[in-house]
Design an enzyme around this catalytic site. Structure first.
Site, PDB file in Angstrom:
ATOM      1  N   ASP A 189     -60.659  58.343  98.544  1.00 50.64           N
ATOM      2  CA  ASP A 189     -60.784  57.493  99.729  1.00 50.64           C
ATOM      3  C   ASP A 189     -59.866  58.040 100.818  1.00 50.64           C
ATOM      4  O   ASP A 189     -58.688  57.710 100.890  1.00 50.64           O
ATOM      5  CB  ASP A 189     -60.418  56.050  99.403  1.00 50.64           C
ATOM      6  CG  ASP A 189     -60.693  55.102 100.580  1.00 50.64           C
ATOM      7  OD1 ASP A 189     -60.907  55.596 101.701  1.00 50.64           O
ATOM      8  OD2 ASP A 189     -60.696  53.881 100.362  1.00 50.64           O
ATOM      9  N   HIS A 194     -55.052  54.795 106.161  1.00 45.77           N
ATOM     10  CA  HIS A 194     -53.996  54.748 105.150  1.00 45.77           C
ATOM     11  C   HIS A 194     -53.013  55.911 105.260  1.00 45.77           C
ATOM     12  O   HIS A 194     -52.119  56.039 104.419  1.00 45.77           O
ATOM     13  CB  HIS A 194     -54.638  54.746 103.763  1.00 45.77           C
ATOM     14  CG  HIS A 194     -55.637  53.650 103.577  1.00 45.77           C
ATOM     15  ND1 HIS A 194     -55.291  52.323 103.550  1.00 45.77           N
ATOM     16  CD2 HIS A 194     -56.994  53.683 103.450  1.00 45.77           C
ATOM     17  CE1 HIS A 194     -56.376  51.582 103.396  1.00 45.77           C
ATOM     18  NE2 HIS A 194     -57.421  52.385 103.328  1.00 45.77           N
ATOM     19  N   ILE A 209     -51.543  51.252 106.030  1.00 43.65           N
ATOM     20  CA  ILE A 209     -51.527  50.210 105.008  1.00 43.65           C
ATOM     21  C   ILE A 209     -51.999  50.789 103.678  1.00 43.65           C
ATOM     22  O   ILE A 209     -52.644  51.842 103.628  1.00 43.65           O
ATOM     23  CB  ILE A 209     -52.398  49.003 105.407  1.00 43.65           C
ATOM     24  CG1 ILE A 209     -53.857  49.424 105.609  1.00 43.65           C
ATOM     25  CG2 ILE A 209     -51.837  48.325 106.652  1.00 43.65           C
ATOM     26  CD1 ILE A 209     -54.811  48.278 105.869  1.00 43.65           C
ATOM     27  N   GLY A 212     -56.689  48.692  99.571  1.00 44.86           N
ATOM     28  CA  GLY A 212     -56.862  47.476  98.786  1.00 44.86           C
ATOM     29  C   GLY A 212     -57.077  47.782  97.311  1.00 44.86           C
ATOM     30  O   GLY A 212     -56.573  47.070  96.436  1.00 44.86           O
TER      31      GLY A 212
END
Length: 288
Positions: A189, A194, A209, A212
């Site tokens: 990903d 990120h 961040i 998830g």
């Protein structure tokens, strides 16, 4: 440009064939913090001599990449957030093999022009050697920039039940690293949200961040220790709602409620801010 649901649903998601082995299994485990917590025995997740494949690895095996960032889908990718996640493991994942995946969009729910939309999709993971279904991976994405597009599709949405109204039965504290997202993205990903501070700020965050699904992996580790006696192959289903983002470096607490021998409920709290980041968690556990 407004999202075109008809075009979105007519554009197939990439099918993926992946050959994986012990190095991939260990990389995934390290990327969700395994082996870093003092006093927690996780050698079997990171050492090829006694390797257990974490069941949450189903979310990265045969992953089609950050397809929502590709222009042909027409999604405002900078404003995409993970909504909900469900993984059902039909057979324990081997530490090496060849898998094939097939993905399909299920349903698009328009929440309004100023509220965004929810997109649900399913990826099925097959063992190439036998053709057997290994895992069913379902998730929703919150398309914050694509509200007003109209509803589309006829698949079911994920169902998330509230947690028990009592104190949790068990808790485990796990620490993330400041470079956790940079490590996790090596699983496939590569969303720059990120990694790139400028892109993260353009999306409304102070900085990059955590994925998830990285937080999801931390929760899986917590459940394996608190509800499965350290046996990864006992965790067969893991459903959750993402309720807030995590900044790399934060400390997480996994709270677990034991509802039955085969069912646990859970949440994940960012201790530094006392914020629930994963909620409405549901796990299914099989006997040893």
């Amino acid at each position: 440009m407004a999202l075109d649901p008809k075009k979105l649903f007519a554009t197939p998601i990439h099918e993926v064939r992946q050959v994986y082995g012990a190095k991939d299994v260990i990389l995934y485990a390290l990327s969700i913090g395994a082996g870093a917590e003092p006093g927690l025995d996780e050698l079997s997740f990171v050492y090829e001599g006694q390797l257990q494949t974490l069941p949450s690895m189903a979310v990265v095996l045969g992953y089609p990449g950050f397809w929502q960032g590709e222009a042909e889908y027409g999604i405002d990718w900078r404003r995409v957030l993970h909504g909900e996640q469900s993984v059902e493991i039909h057979a324990p994942l081997a530490s090496a093999g060849v898998v094939q995946t097939r993905s399909a969009l299920d349903i698009l729910i328009d929440k309004g022009a100023d509220k965004g939309a929810l997109l649900y999709w399913t990826r099925r993971l097959y063992d190439e050697a036998t053709g057997s279904l290994l895992a069913t991976v379902r998730q929703s994405s919150f398309l914050r920039g694509d509200g007003g597009c109209g509803d589309w599709g006829d698949g079911p949405a994920l169902s998330m039940s509230p947690l028990p109204d009592r104190a949790p039965d068990d808790s485990l504290t796990l620490r993330t690293r400041t470079d956790q997202a940079l490590l996790y993205r090596l699983n496939g990903d590569m969303n720059p949200l990120h990694a790139d501070p400028a892109i993260a700020r353009s999306a409304g965050f102070d900085g990059p961040i955590l994925h998830g699904l990285c937080t999801y992996g931390f929760a899986a580790r917590g459940l394996i220790h608190l509800a499965c006696q350290g046996r990864a192959d006992r965790l067969r289903r893991l459903d959750v709602r993402f309720s807030s983002v995590v900044t790399p470096g934060e400390t997480l607490r996994i709270d677990v409620w034991h509802e039955a021998a085969s069912v646990a409920r859970f949440r994940c709290v960012a201790l530094d801010r006392d914020v629930v980041v994963l909620n409405n968690g549901y796990a299914e556990i099989v006997a040893p």
